[in-house]
Every structure is written in C-alpha cells, then in structure tokens.
Design a protein around this motif. Structure first.
Motif, mmCIF file in Angstrom:
data_model
loop_
_atom_site.group_PDB
_atom_site.id
_atom_site.type_symbol
_atom_site.label_atom_id
_atom_site.label_comp_id
_atom_site.label_asym_id
_atom_site.label_seq_id
_atom_site.Cartn_x
_atom_site.Cartn_y
_atom_site.Cartn_z
ATOM 1 N N CYS A 39 43.641 46.407 39.476
ATOM 2 C CA CYS A 39 42.541 45.497 39.798
ATOM 3 C C CYS A 39 41.952 45.877 41.156
ATOM 4 O O CYS A 39 42.677 46.236 42.074
ATOM 5 C CB CYS A 39 43.018 44.056 39.828
ATOM 6 S SG CYS A 39 43.323 43.392 38.190
ATOM 7 N N GLU A 40 40.653 45.781 41.240
ATOM 8 C CA GLU A 40 39.928 46.094 42.465
ATOM 9 C C GLU A 40 38.924 44.979 42.726
ATOM 10 O O GLU A 40 38.518 44.256 41.811
ATOM 11 C CB GLU A 40 39.165 47.417 42.313
ATOM 12 C CG GLU A 40 40.022 48.620 42.013
ATOM 13 C CD GLU A 40 40.668 49.210 43.252
ATOM 14 O OE1 GLU A 40 40.257 48.868 44.378
ATOM 15 O OE2 GLU A 40 41.605 50.008 43.081
ATOM 16 N N LEU A 41 38.489 44.861 43.963
ATOM 17 C CA LEU A 41 37.453 43.911 44.323
ATOM 18 C C LEU A 41 36.107 44.484 43.886
ATOM 19 O O LEU A 41 35.770 45.620 44.241
ATOM 20 C CB LEU A 41 37.459 43.658 45.826
ATOM 21 C CG LEU A 41 36.511 42.587 46.330
ATOM 22 C CD1 LEU A 41 36.897 41.225 45.750
ATOM 23 C CD2 LEU A 41 36.535 42.540 47.835
ATOM 24 N N THR A 42 35.358 43.713 43.122
ATOM 25 C CA THR A 42 34.079 44.190 42.598
ATOM 26 C C THR A 42 32.960 43.940 43.599
ATOM 27 O O THR A 42 33.141 43.252 44.600
ATOM 28 C CB THR A 42 33.742 43.497 41.266
ATOM 29 O OG1 THR A 42 33.534 42.105 41.521
ATOM 30 C CG2 THR A 42 34.857 43.689 40.243
ATOM 31 N N VAL A 43 31.798 44.489 43.308
ATOM 32 C CA VAL A 43 30.630 44.332 44.165
ATOM 33 C C VAL A 43 30.265 42.857 44.329
ATOM 34 O O VAL A 43 29.880 42.425 45.406
ATOM 35 C CB VAL A 43 29.442 45.145 43.598
ATOM 36 C CG1 VAL A 43 28.173 44.878 44.371
ATOM 37 C CG2 VAL A 43 29.772 46.622 43.594
ATOM 38 N N CYS A 44 30.452 42.058 43.273
ATOM 39 C CA CYS A 44 30.096 40.637 43.328
ATOM 40 C C CYS A 44 31.200 39.773 43.926
ATOM 41 O O CYS A 44 31.008 38.577 44.137
ATOM 42 C CB CYS A 44 29.718 40.126 41.947
ATOM 43 S SG CYS A 44 31.102 39.977 40.803
#
Length: 72
Positions: A39-44
């Motif tokens: 899991c990664e932090l998304t642009v939103c």
C-alpha cells in the motif's frame, strides 16, 4: 535548469462498505523495480495497493476523479 519528470503508478483501493474500489495514482519517488505491491499513499491522500502490471492512467471507468484532476 533541471527538468523533472513525475512518474505515476496505478494503485487499486479496497472497497469499504458502500464505497467501491477505485483506481488511484501514486507518485513514484523510486524505481518501479523496487515496487512490491504494498500500500502506498495516493495523490488524493488515500491508501491503495500498487499494481505493478498497470500503468497510470488506467483505461477503466472506476478511476478516482480527484487523482485524475491532480495528475493533469
């Protein structure tokens, strides 16, 4: 002057209750070879799991509108 290119990977969020799973954009700060599907932090600002086989933008209808707008 240095030209910086921003590369985005595609990530899939999980469905939560009435919220459908969506495709999101993740700004990459490391080589794609180092992505492991975590899991990664998304642009939103949400969390989504990277899908290494998919490129952003994805050709789908269930794409996060906020990510699409911010990546333009």
């Amino acid at each position: 002057m240095m030209l910086q290119t921003i590369v985005h990977a595609a990530a899939r969020s999980r469905a939560h209750g009435p919220t459908a799973a969506l495709w999101h954009a993740v700004e990459l700060h490391r080589p794609q070879a180092e992505l492991d599907g975590a899991c990664e932090l998304t642009v939103c600002g949400s969390l989504a799991r990277i899908v290494p086989d998919e490129q952003w933008p994805v050709a789908a209808t269930d794409v996060c509108a906020v990510c699409t707008t911010l990546v333009r």
